[in-house]
Design a protein around this motif. Structure first.
Motif, mmCIF file in Angstrom:
data_model
loop_
_atom_site.group_PDB
_atom_site.id
_atom_site.type_symbol
_atom_site.label_atom_id
_atom_site.label_comp_id
_atom_site.label_asym_id
_atom_site.label_seq_id
_atom_site.Cartn_x
_atom_site.Cartn_y
_atom_site.Cartn_z
ATOM 1 N N THR A 95 0.865 -1.181 0.000
ATOM 2 C CA THR A 95 0.000 0.000 0.000
ATOM 3 C C THR A 95 0.898 1.227 0.000
ATOM 4 O O THR A 95 2.045 1.145 0.455
ATOM 5 N N PRO A 96 0.434 2.350 -0.493
ATOM 6 C CA PRO A 96 1.282 3.553 -0.558
ATOM 7 C C PRO A 96 1.739 4.042 0.825
ATOM 8 O O PRO A 96 2.799 4.614 0.948
ATOM 9 N N HIS A 97 0.964 3.779 1.872
ATOM 10 C CA HIS A 97 1.300 4.266 3.216
ATOM 11 C C HIS A 97 1.881 3.126 4.045
ATOM 12 O O HIS A 97 1.340 2.769 5.085
ATOM 13 N N ILE A 98 3.019 2.570 3.587
ATOM 14 C CA ILE A 98 3.619 1.416 4.246
ATOM 15 C C ILE A 98 4.578 1.888 5.342
ATOM 16 O O ILE A 98 5.298 2.872 5.168
ATOM 17 N N GLU A 99 4.567 1.176 6.471
ATOM 18 C CA GLU A 99 5.483 1.490 7.574
ATOM 19 C C GLU A 99 6.887 0.998 7.208
ATOM 20 O O GLU A 99 7.042 0.081 6.404
ATOM 21 N N ASP A 100 7.921 1.599 7.847
ATOM 22 C CA ASP A 100 9.318 1.248 7.540
ATOM 23 C C ASP A 100 9.600 -0.239 7.777
ATOM 24 O O ASP A 100 10.247 -0.889 6.955
ATOM 25 N N HIS A 101 9.132 -0.761 8.895
ATOM 26 C CA HIS A 101 9.384 -2.169 9.203
ATOM 27 C C HIS A 101 8.737 -3.081 8.154
ATOM 28 O O HIS A 101 9.351 -4.051 7.705
ATOM 29 N N ASP A 102 7.517 -2.770 7.760
ATOM 30 C CA ASP A 102 6.819 -3.566 6.748
ATOM 31 C C ASP A 102 7.551 -3.474 5.404
ATOM 32 O O ASP A 102 7.658 -4.458 4.678
ATOM 33 N N TYR A 103 8.058 -2.277 5.101
ATOM 34 C CA TYR A 103 8.823 -2.073 3.863
ATOM 35 C C TYR A 103 10.049 -2.983 3.868
ATOM 36 O O TYR A 103 10.336 -3.659 2.880
ATOM 37 N N ASP A 104 10.773 -3.013 4.994
ATOM 38 C CA ASP A 104 11.970 -3.855 5.098
ATOM 39 C C ASP A 104 11.626 -5.333 4.937
ATOM 40 O O ASP A 104 12.356 -6.088 4.290
ATOM 41 N N THR A 105 10.499 -5.743 5.507
ATOM 42 C CA THR A 105 10.058 -7.130 5.392
ATOM 43 C C THR A 105 9.765 -7.490 3.933
ATOM 44 O O THR A 105 10.197 -8.532 3.438
ATOM 45 N N LYS A 106 9.035 -6.607 3.241
ATOM 46 C CA LYS A 106 8.716 -6.850 1.825
ATOM 47 C C LYS A 106 9.994 -6.865 0.979
ATOM 48 O O LYS A 106 10.128 -7.658 0.046
ATOM 49 N N LEU A 107 10.942 -5.988 1.330
ATOM 50 C CA LEU A 107 12.215 -5.919 0.609
ATOM 51 C C LEU A 107 12.967 -7.244 0.746
ATOM 52 O O LEU A 107 13.442 -7.802 -0.255
ATOM 53 N N ARG A 108 13.054 -7.756 1.969
ATOM 54 C CA ARG A 108 13.736 -9.040 2.197
ATOM 55 C C ARG A 108 13.026 -10.173 1.457
ATOM 56 O O ARG A 108 13.659 -11.044 0.868
ATOM 57 N N GLN A 109 11.705 -10.144 1.457
ATOM 58 C CA GLN A 109 10.914 -11.164 0.770
ATOM 59 C C GLN A 109 11.213 -11.132 -0.739
ATOM 60 O O GLN A 109 11.406 -12.182 -1.361
ATOM 61 N N CYS A 110 11.275 -9.940 -1.311
ATOM 62 C CA CYS A 110 11.589 -9.789 -2.744
ATOM 63 C C CYS A 110 12.995 -10.292 -3.047
ATOM 64 O O CYS A 110 13.216 -10.985 -4.041
ATOM 65 N N GLU A 111 13.963 -9.944 -2.185
ATOM 66 C CA GLU A 111 15.344 -10.387 -2.402
ATOM 67 C C GLU A 111 15.426 -11.905 -2.397
ATOM 68 O O GLU A 111 16.116 -12.502 -3.218
ATOM 69 N N LYS A 112 14.700 -12.540 -1.473
ATOM 70 C CA LYS A 112 14.693 -13.997 -1.375
ATOM 71 C C LYS A 112 14.112 -14.623 -2.643
ATOM 72 O O LYS A 112 14.651 -15.588 -3.187
ATOM 73 N N LEU A 113 12.996 -14.072 -3.111
ATOM 74 C CA LEU A 113 12.352 -14.588 -4.320
ATOM 75 C C LEU A 113 13.242 -14.420 -5.542
ATOM 76 O O LEU A 113 13.374 -15.329 -6.371
ATOM 77 N N LEU A 114 13.876 -13.263 -5.677
ATOM 78 C CA LEU A 114 14.765 -13.008 -6.820
ATOM 79 C C LEU A 114 15.979 -13.929 -6.756
ATOM 80 O O LEU A 114 16.425 -14.457 -7.778
ATOM 81 N N ALA A 115 16.526 -14.143 -5.561
ATOM 82 C CA ALA A 115 17.687 -15.017 -5.398
ATOM 83 C C ALA A 115 17.357 -16.456 -5.789
ATOM 84 O O ALA A 115 18.212 -17.177 -6.296
ATOM 85 N N SER A 116 16.101 -16.875 -5.557
ATOM 86 C CA SER A 116 15.723 -18.244 -5.914
ATOM 87 C C SER A 116 15.313 -18.371 -7.385
ATOM 88 O O SER A 116 14.858 -19.416 -7.819
ATOM 89 N N GLY A 117 15.464 -17.293 -8.159
ATOM 90 C CA GLY A 117 15.227 -17.369 -9.598
ATOM 91 C C GLY A 117 13.817 -17.036 -10.042
ATOM 92 O O GLY A 117 13.456 -17.286 -11.184
ATOM 93 N N ASN A 118 12.996 -16.493 -9.166
ATOM 94 C CA ASN A 118 11.629 -16.116 -9.543
ATOM 95 C C ASN A 118 11.574 -14.647 -9.948
ATOM 96 O O ASN A 118 12.314 -13.826 -9.424
ATOM 97 N N ALA A 119 10.668 -14.335 -10.862
ATOM 98 C CA ALA A 119 10.396 -12.936 -11.184
ATOM 99 C C ALA A 119 9.441 -12.421 -10.103
ATOM 100 O O ALA A 119 8.713 -13.195 -9.492
ATOM 101 N N VAL A 120 9.477 -11.115 -9.848
ATOM 102 C CA VAL A 120 8.619 -10.541 -8.811
ATOM 103 C C VAL A 120 7.772 -9.428 -9.408
ATOM 104 O O VAL A 120 8.305 -8.527 -10.061
ATOM 105 N N ASP A 121 6.452 -9.515 -9.217
ATOM 106 C CA ASP A 121 5.536 -8.441 -9.600
ATOM 107 C C ASP A 121 5.249 -7.630 -8.351
ATOM 108 O O ASP A 121 4.665 -8.144 -7.400
ATOM 109 N N LEU A 122 5.680 -6.366 -8.342
ATOM 110 C CA LEU A 122 5.389 -5.482 -7.222
ATOM 111 C C LEU A 122 4.123 -4.716 -7.560
ATOM 112 O O LEU A 122 4.076 -4.031 -8.584
ATOM 113 N N VAL A 123 3.094 -4.837 -6.733
ATOM 114 C CA VAL A 123 1.806 -4.197 -7.001
ATOM 115 C C VAL A 123 1.420 -3.333 -5.809
ATOM 116 O O VAL A 123 1.395 -3.805 -4.666
#
Length: 169
Positions: A95-123
């Motif tokens: 969501t546009p009004h994301i908290e810093d901690h939630d942002y960091d969590t989503k960032l780590r989740q994206c890094e993990k997915l990209l590292a495992s070879g998956n494409a990531v759609d950020l919506v």
């Protein structure tokens, strides 16, 4: 002794060349030796003599422990099959009004997915006049993920959402 063919490889008695360029068990160069001498060495050390290429004369051969050649071949086949499969895309919603901690969590989740070879759609789901904020958030995420992935598409703003797709490096 494994006399049969190892998936697409030429092994032991199947090698027809009179001389081979031999590499030892630990990768040491043993030079050019006769095929019979190489086979005798393989039997002595209880390993397989595997031809690595037919493109040169004498053909390069290695002494490889039994089963290792078969394992290497099947691992290579697995990798090829993996590359043939289409890229899986995982969707991460924000969501546009994301908290810093939630942002960091989503960032780590994206890094993990990209590292495992998956494409990531950020919506980013938007409502009202949040389009600019959503675009800003996606630009920041793309910048933070530049070490793990690259943009496939530009940031697309539609009525209710903003989206971008990242591919693994």
């Amino acid at each position: 002794m494994a006399e049969g063919a190892v998936i697409g490889m030429i092994v032991n008695e199947q090698i027809k060349a009179s001389e081979v360029w031999l590499t030892g068990i630990n990768g040491e160069d043993l030079g050019i030796v006769s095929r019979d001498e190489a086979l005798a060495l393989a039997r002595e050390h209880k390993v397989d003599l595997v031809c690595t290429s037919l493109m040169s004369s004498p053909p390069p051969c290695k002494l490889i422990s039994r089963g290792a050649a078969k394992q290497d071949a099947s691992a290579q086949k697995r990798e090829e099959r993996k590359k043939d499969q289409p890229l899986k895309a995982k969707e991460i919603r924000l969501t546009p009004h994301i908290e810093d901690h939630d942002y960091d969590t989503k960032l780590r989740q994206c890094e993990k997915l990209l590292a495992s070879g998956n494409a990531v759609d950020l919506v980013v789901k938007i409502g009202g006049k949040e389009g600019a904020k959503a675009k800003e958030l996606l630009e920041q995420l793309v910048k933070d993920l530049s070490g793990s992935g690259k943009k496939e598409t530009g940031i697309q703003l539609s009525g209710k959402q903003a989206a971008v797709r990242l591919l693994p490096l």
